[in-house]
Design a protein around this motif. Structure first.
Motif, PDB file in Angstrom:
ATOM      1  N   PRO A  65      -7.361  -8.360   1.440  1.00 35.04           N
ATOM      2  CA  PRO A  65      -7.118  -9.754   1.052  1.00 35.04           C
ATOM      3  C   PRO A  65      -6.226  -9.833  -0.187  1.00 35.04           C
ATOM      4  N   LEU A  66      -5.545 -10.951  -0.317  1.00 32.80           N
ATOM      5  CA  LEU A  66      -4.614 -11.148  -1.432  1.00 32.80           C
ATOM      6  C   LEU A  66      -5.052 -12.394  -2.200  1.00 32.80           C
ATOM      7  N   ARG A  67      -6.113 -12.275  -2.931  1.00 29.96           N
ATOM      8  CA  ARG A  67      -6.619 -13.355  -3.788  1.00 29.96           C
ATOM      9  C   ARG A  67      -6.773 -14.684  -3.048  1.00 29.96           C
ATOM     10  N   GLY A  68      -7.163 -14.614  -1.778  1.00 35.84           N
ATOM     11  CA  GLY A  68      -7.370 -15.845  -1.024  1.00 35.84           C
ATOM     12  C   GLY A  68      -6.106 -16.607  -0.698  1.00 35.84           C
ATOM     13  N   ARG A  69      -4.943 -15.970  -0.878  1.00 37.40           N
ATOM     14  CA  ARG A  69      -3.677 -16.650  -0.620  1.00 37.40           C
ATOM     15  C   ARG A  69      -2.822 -15.901   0.398  1.00 37.40           C
ATOM     16  N   GLY A  70      -3.397 -14.902   1.050  1.00 35.74           N
ATOM     17  CA  GLY A  70      -2.617 -14.129   2.011  1.00 35.74           C
ATOM     18  C   GLY A  70      -3.251 -12.770   2.217  1.00 35.74           C
ATOM     19  N   TRP A  71      -2.438 -11.793   2.508  1.00 34.07           N
ATOM     20  CA  TRP A  71      -2.983 -10.466   2.737  1.00 34.07           C
ATOM     21  C   TRP A  71      -1.958  -9.391   2.381  1.00 34.07           C
ATOM     22  N   CYS A  72      -2.461  -8.168   2.227  1.00 35.78           N
ATOM     23  CA  CYS A  72      -1.590  -7.012   2.047  1.00 35.78           C
ATOM     24  C   CYS A  72      -1.813  -6.088   3.235  1.00 35.78           C
ATOM     25  N   GLU A  73      -0.778  -5.408   3.636  1.00 37.11           N
ATOM     26  CA  GLU A  73      -0.910  -4.500   4.771  1.00 37.11           C
ATOM     27  C   GLU A  73      -0.099  -3.234   4.519  1.00 37.11           C
ATOM     28  N   GLY A  74      -0.565  -2.159   5.116  1.00 37.62           N
ATOM     29  CA  GLY A  74       0.157  -0.887   5.011  1.00 37.62           C
ATOM     30  C   GLY A  74      -0.134  -0.054   6.248  1.00 37.62           C
ATOM     31  N   LEU A  75       0.902   0.475   6.829  1.00 33.99           N
ATOM     32  CA  LEU A  75       0.736   1.266   8.048  1.00 33.99           C
ATOM     33  C   LEU A  75       0.660   2.744   7.673  1.00 33.99           C
ATOM     34  N   GLN A  76      -0.494   3.332   7.923  1.00 33.40           N
ATOM     35  CA  GLN A  76      -0.686   4.757   7.620  1.00 33.40           C
ATOM     36  C   GLN A  76      -0.289   5.572   8.841  1.00 33.40           C
ATOM     37  N   LEU A  77       0.644   6.471   8.623  1.00 30.58           N
ATOM     38  CA  LEU A  77       1.163   7.256   9.736  1.00 30.58           C
ATOM     39  C   LEU A  77       0.750   8.708   9.578  1.00 30.58           C
ATOM     40  N   PRO A  78       0.516   9.394  10.685  1.00 25.82           N
ATOM     41  CA  PRO A  78       0.170  10.807  10.585  1.00 25.82           C
ATOM     42  C   PRO A  78       1.295  11.587   9.911  1.00 25.82           C
ATOM     43  N   ARG A  79       0.943  12.538   9.105  1.00 26.48           N
ATOM     44  CA  ARG A  79       1.895  13.434   8.444  1.00 26.48           C
ATOM     45  C   ARG A  79       2.849  12.696   7.486  1.00 26.48           C
ATOM     46  N   THR A  80       2.447  11.490   7.054  1.00 30.43           N
ATOM     47  CA  THR A  80       3.280  10.735   6.124  1.00 30.43           C
ATOM     48  C   THR A  80       2.415  10.292   4.948  1.00 30.43           C
ATOM     49  N   ARG A  81       2.953  10.399   3.749  1.00 30.55           N
ATOM     50  CA  ARG A  81       2.189  10.030   2.556  1.00 30.55           C
ATOM     51  C   ARG A  81       2.034   8.516   2.450  1.00 30.55           C
ATOM     52  N   PHE A  82       0.831   8.070   2.191  1.00 30.63           N
ATOM     53  CA  PHE A  82       0.573   6.644   2.009  1.00 30.63           C
ATOM     54  C   PHE A  82       0.637   6.351   0.510  1.00 30.63           C
ATOM     55  N   THR A  83       1.564   5.514   0.098  1.00 27.78           N
ATOM     56  CA  THR A  83       1.723   5.215  -1.324  1.00 27.78           C
ATOM     57  C   THR A  83       1.751   3.705  -1.521  1.00 27.78           C
ATOM     58  N   GLY A  84       1.898   3.305  -2.760  1.00 31.67           N
ATOM     59  CA  GLY A  84       1.982   1.878  -3.057  1.00 31.67           C
ATOM     60  C   GLY A  84       3.149   1.223  -2.341  1.00 31.67           C
ATOM     61  N   ARG A  85       4.195   2.000  -2.124  1.00 26.98           N
ATOM     62  CA  ARG A  85       5.371   1.432  -1.469  1.00 26.98           C
ATOM     63  C   ARG A  85       5.130   1.170   0.008  1.00 26.98           C
ATOM     64  N   THR A  86       4.082   1.773   0.558  1.00 28.21           N
ATOM     65  CA  THR A  86       3.768   1.545   1.963  1.00 28.21           C
ATOM     66  C   THR A  86       3.189   0.143   2.156  1.00 28.21           C
ATOM     67  N   ILE A  87       2.685  -0.415   1.065  1.00 28.45           N
ATOM     68  CA  ILE A  87       1.956  -1.684   1.163  1.00 28.45           C
ATOM     69  C   ILE A  87       2.910  -2.869   0.993  1.00 28.45           C
ATOM     70  N   THR A  88       2.756  -3.841   1.864  1.00 33.61           N
ATOM     71  CA  THR A  88       3.508  -5.090   1.749  1.00 33.61           C
ATOM     72  C   THR A  88       2.497  -6.229   1.654  1.00 33.61           C
ATOM     73  N   CYS A  89       2.717  -7.115   0.710  1.00 29.25           N
ATOM     74  CA  CYS A  89       1.799  -8.242   0.543  1.00 29.25           C
ATOM     75  C   CYS A  89       2.516  -9.539   0.906  1.00 29.25           C
ATOM     76  N   ARG A  90       1.766 -10.447   1.494  1.00 24.61           N
ATOM     77  CA  ARG A  90       2.367 -11.710   1.940  1.00 24.61           C
ATOM     78  C   ARG A  90       1.523 -12.894   1.466  1.00 24.61           C
ATOM     79  N   TRP A  91       2.146 -13.692   0.603  1.00 22.79           N
ATOM     80  CA  TRP A  91       1.510 -14.935   0.186  1.00 22.79           C
ATOM     81  C   TRP A  91       1.804 -15.939   1.293  1.00 22.79           C
TER      82      TRP A  91
END
Lengths: 387, 155
Positions: free
Chosen positions: A115-141
């Motif tokens: 959740p994004l403070r009740g104003r949207g959401w954040c999402e990130g696609l975790q892929l096999p053999r790929t590092r999940f970092t902050g840049r993987t996450i996209t937030c949408r108000w």
């Protein structure tokens, strides 16, 4: 894969061909704009009032959907440390939840959301053999003007995102042949890959949001291969080739003239170059180092090209020596071996093979032990317009 | 301080194709892109005295074109968006264009400016109002996102 992306980005053609500059038009518009300034100010006021009214109305009508898209109802689930860390580092994102997953050849891909403070959401696609970092996450108000579909990637085969699938609603993917499939959602989130058997029959055209059977939202997908044909503009054969040793490896006669694949060693490097010749011009070319020439080389080009008002459907390319056989599969289930010469192949798709339902749709390469090494969908043929 | 109409005309004549390429990529249709570029230069001409000279004139105009294109795109209804409309028959690019169309706005614009308009990092930084380092990071993220999706789609 990195090479493919780099090449694709580097080759992005400027899409504005055909537009002509016209400074007089700029000057004329500027004069017109000056004359209309007073009137525009008054009109702008009216437009602001009207647009405010129009903007408010649908927002109110869609308030349930807006509330839905601003919240995440999925309970927090356990997440790998890297995913937890990435979401925790985000200023506004809540704890991650697994919204959807998908099996891939290397493991599972997981869509993590928060959740994004009740104003949207954040999402990130975790892929096999790929590092999940902050840049993987996209937030949408989210606001009421965003419509019922949100974010994510949409591709010919892969659909990732969120839709306002509130109670009584369903998400479906419609194809060009009129058929449709249910897209599973979890709190509106979807991570869906279209089955290959469907892709080779028809092209995805729209995501439909339905409420009690009635379509209330539509995300149209334009036809990838239904527009104008590939430009087919002639290019140049690779520089530095030893023309004295050039030879036509494969050739075919077509309505537009002779089509041939020429090959020659490079004089500049230990490499072999090739070019596709149609009638009187080179239409595609490339070189490959001789050390890369034998194994796992897989270049497949399926294209429709207009040459002197004739439309050619051509499948050509090259496969390394670890490919013992190539097989062409058709929409109607037929399987035909594809001949190669010195690794090259050339197939002209003619009359009956162009009829919808009977077109070439898949190229399969096998190793000596019969194992499938590579598969390549031939969507420019399978999804081409026509009967 | 302020721009000269002749300078703007010269810039228009020299860089029209690049401006049009960016606008086409953002709004998704060549016909609308033409209007975007024309209107952007109308704005530039009318507001030329507002150019303070604290950056290059070209970057100032790029910002106007980009803002006009953003406005035009915003006016389009979401369900009418055609992320591959700019393929112009170059089908080999279509998948990549489609994926780019789904990137977050900042990443998408950075990709457009880098690969469609051919601007360097410094120019992109000036147009987007961010640092060159942020441009690099943004492009890195965009390329990473594209690569990930291409991998999953191919898996």
């Amino acid at each position: 894969m990195p090479d493919r992306l780099a090449e694709a980005l580097a080759e992005l053609a400027a899409p504005a061909e055909g537009l002509q500059q016209n400074w007089h038009d700029v000057a004329r518009r500027a004069r017109k704009a000056r004359r209309r300034t007073a009137m525009a100010l008054a009109a702008a006021g009216a437009v602001v009032l009207a647009s405010t009214a129009l903007a408010v109305a649908p927002t109110l009508l869609r308030s349930n959907a807006v509330a839905f898209m601003r919240t995440v109802a999925i309970e927090p689930t356990g997440a790998p440390p890297a995913v937890r860390r990435a979401f925790a580092a985000h200023r506004w994102a809540g704890r991650p939840r697994a919204a959807a997953s998908l099996a891939t050849t290397h493991g599972r891909a997981v869509l993590w959301v928060a959740p994004l403070r009740g104003r949207g959401w954040c999402e990130g696609l975790q892929l096999p053999r790929t590092r999940f970092t902050g840049r993987t996450i996209t937030c949408r108000w989210w606001s009421g003007t965003n419509g019922p579909f949100g974010g994510g990637f949409v591709g010919p085969a892969l659909f990732v995102g969120r839709a306002a699938v509130t109670d009584g609603r369903e998400l479906r993917l419609r194809f060009a042949d009129g058929s449709s499939v249910d897209v599973p959602t979890n709190d509106g989130f979807y991570l869906y890959r279209v089955a290959e058997r469907r892709l080779i029959k028809s092209e995805p055209r729209a995501l439909l949001l339905r409420e009690h059977g009635r379509v209330i939202g539509r995300l149209r997908l334009s036809s990838l291969y239904g527009g104008p044909l590939a430009a087919g503009s002639a290019s140049h054969r690779p520089g530095g080739v030893d023309l004295a040793r050039a030879r036509a490896v494969l050739a075919a006669t077509t309505r537009a003239g002779r089509v041939a694949i020429f090959s020659a060693p490079s004089k500049l490097a230990p490499a072999t170059c090739w070019w596709l010749w149609i009638r009187r011009g080179t239409y595609d070319s490339g070189c490959v180092g001789n050390d890369r020439d034998t194994t796992s080389l897989w270049r497949v080009v399926a294209t429709r090209v207009r040459v002197r008002s004739k439309v050619l459907w051509l499948l050509w390319g090259r496969a390394g020596s670890d490919f013992a056989s190539l097989e062409l599969r058709y929409q109607d289930g037929r399987r035909v071996p594809l001949a190669r010469k010195h690794g090259y192949f050339l197939h002209v798709v003619r009359g009956p093979e162009r009829v919808r339902g009977h077109r070439p749709a898949l190229l399969v390469g096998r190793g000596a032990n019969g194992r499938v090494l590579r598969r390549q969908l031939l969507l420019p043929f399978a999804w081409a317009p026509g009967p | 301080v302020g721009a000269d109409v002749d300078e703007l005309e010269s810039l228009y004549r020299d860089r029209f194709r690049a401006f049009a390429a960016l606008a086409t990529a953002v709004v998704g249709s060549t016909s609308e892109a033409y209007d975007v570029v024309q209107d952007a230069f109308v704005t530039a001409v009318r507001k030329r005295r507002a150019y303070r000279g604290d950056g290059t004139l070209e970057a100032w105009v790029w910002r106007i074109v980009l803002n006009k294109a953003r406005d035009a795109r915003r006016r389009q209804r979401l369900d009418d968006l055609d992320p591959t409309a700019a393929t112009n028959g170059h089908h080999a690019d279509a998948d990549v264009r489609l994926l780019i169309a789904r990137l977050p706005a900042r990443q998408r614009e950075a990709i457009f400016l880098r690969y469609y308009a051919g601007l360097d990092y410094a120019a992109i930084a000036e147009v987007l109002g961010i640092s060159s380092g942020t441009v690099g990071a943004t492009l890195h993220s965009a390329r990473g996102a594209l690569r990930e999706v291409m991998e999953v789609a191919d898996a």
